[in-house]
Scaffold this motif. Sequence first.
Motif, PDB file in Angstrom:
ATOM      1  N   ILE A 175       0.851  -1.194   0.000  1.00 19.23           N
ATOM      2  CA  ILE A 175       0.000   0.000   0.000  1.00 19.23           C
ATOM      3  C   ILE A 175       0.890   1.248   0.000  1.00 19.23           C
ATOM      4  O   ILE A 175       2.011   1.219   0.516  1.00 19.23           O
ATOM      5  N   PRO A 246      -3.672   6.002   4.429  1.00 18.45           N
ATOM      6  CA  PRO A 246      -3.555   5.275   3.161  1.00 18.45           C
ATOM      7  C   PRO A 246      -3.969   6.129   1.962  1.00 18.45           C
ATOM      8  O   PRO A 246      -4.928   6.904   2.041  1.00 18.45           O
ATOM      9  N   TRP A 248      -4.806   4.657  -0.841  1.00 18.91           N
ATOM     10  CA  TRP A 248      -5.787   3.834  -1.560  1.00 18.91           C
ATOM     11  C   TRP A 248      -6.797   3.283  -0.558  1.00 18.91           C
ATOM     12  O   TRP A 248      -6.508   3.151   0.624  1.00 18.91           O
ATOM     13  N   PRO A 251      -5.356  -2.209   0.249  1.00 17.73           N
ATOM     14  CA  PRO A 251      -4.009  -2.601  -0.204  1.00 17.73           C
ATOM     15  C   PRO A 251      -4.101  -3.598  -1.356  1.00 17.73           C
ATOM     16  O   PRO A 251      -5.134  -4.247  -1.549  1.00 17.73           O
TER      17      PRO A 251
END
Length: 375
Positions: A175, A246, A248, A251
Amino acid sequence: MNTNLDIIIIGGGLAGLCNAIHLSKFGKKVLLIEKNSYPKHKVCGEYISNEVLPYLKYLDVNPFEFGAVKIDEFQLSTTKNKVIAAKLPLGGFGISRYTLDLELYKKAKENGVTILQDTVVDVIFKDDFFTVETKENNQFQAKIAIGSFGKRSVLDVKMNRDFIQQKSPYLGVKIHVKGNFQQNLVALHNFKGGYCGVSKVENNAINLCYITSFSAFKKYKNIPDFQEQVVFKNKFLKEIFKNSKPNWEQPLSISQISFATKKPVENHILMSGDAAGMIHPLCGNGMSMAIQSAQMASKLILNYLNGTVKDRKTLEKQYIRQWNKKFSLRLKAGHFIAMLFRKDKIASFLLQVLKKLPFLLPKIIKQTHGKPMKI
């Protein structure tokens, strides 16, 4: 059937794209077949040793123009949270596969390489030519075929390659996050059953990529549960994960990763990059190996096509010999180092030795890295 080709490259990752750029520089008609579209994130450590910079320059690709981050320090921690640091002997840089693959793709297109988004389902070698068949019922023929289809492919199964018969017991997770991490540092933090690489890439993102045995992972319900219960036992990883956001929603993950020995030539196809062999991520130099294998294959192919290498048998023998000379010791060193760090007591003892004799760590790093590539 398209028969007006010199080389067909199966797979458009680092090795495939570098092969395509190199061969097209010499006016060869190159078809590259890649199942995915560009750009695409991949499960990858995204640290590359500086040994490849002379070759990338030769290909007219400068990663620092695309935001690559210079890295010259290394940090290692054990499952017991003991830590050691060293200067990287040659240094390296961090850049995402999303960006690097895209820029190599653009360069290949600029050089006149034909790039087709399709999946190769079969390769037949007959009468000294390769016939490549794809999922979309395309057929192509060429004198040379390069396999650069990554860690595991339907073609590996189709060709019944030896490593496919063995267990592939590893899982990779990656990630990108935003947070605080030293710009010029690549870190490798061990946890029970695996290890995680941490380094900056372009746009101030931090790449977190870990590998673990599937047997260790399957005891837990999902990735967040595994991280909470296992990965975060390493305090350095816990701090990085907990104090970052994060980039995104989820992951990326990849299963059935194998570090078994592979053959550099299979069914007369020259294998390049991960298709020829993988170094343990613990050694952090797989991207560099992929790029170097492309140079090696391309030079020999050009010599074969211009008659300097007299026949296919000689081409294959020279590629196998050069590949083994360049990489077999690295792969063995990678296996050995990874094996040592899987054993907590040995890892702790090694760390104590390295702290007392700090000059040894750069020497160990050199075992899995090479010198700047010669053009």
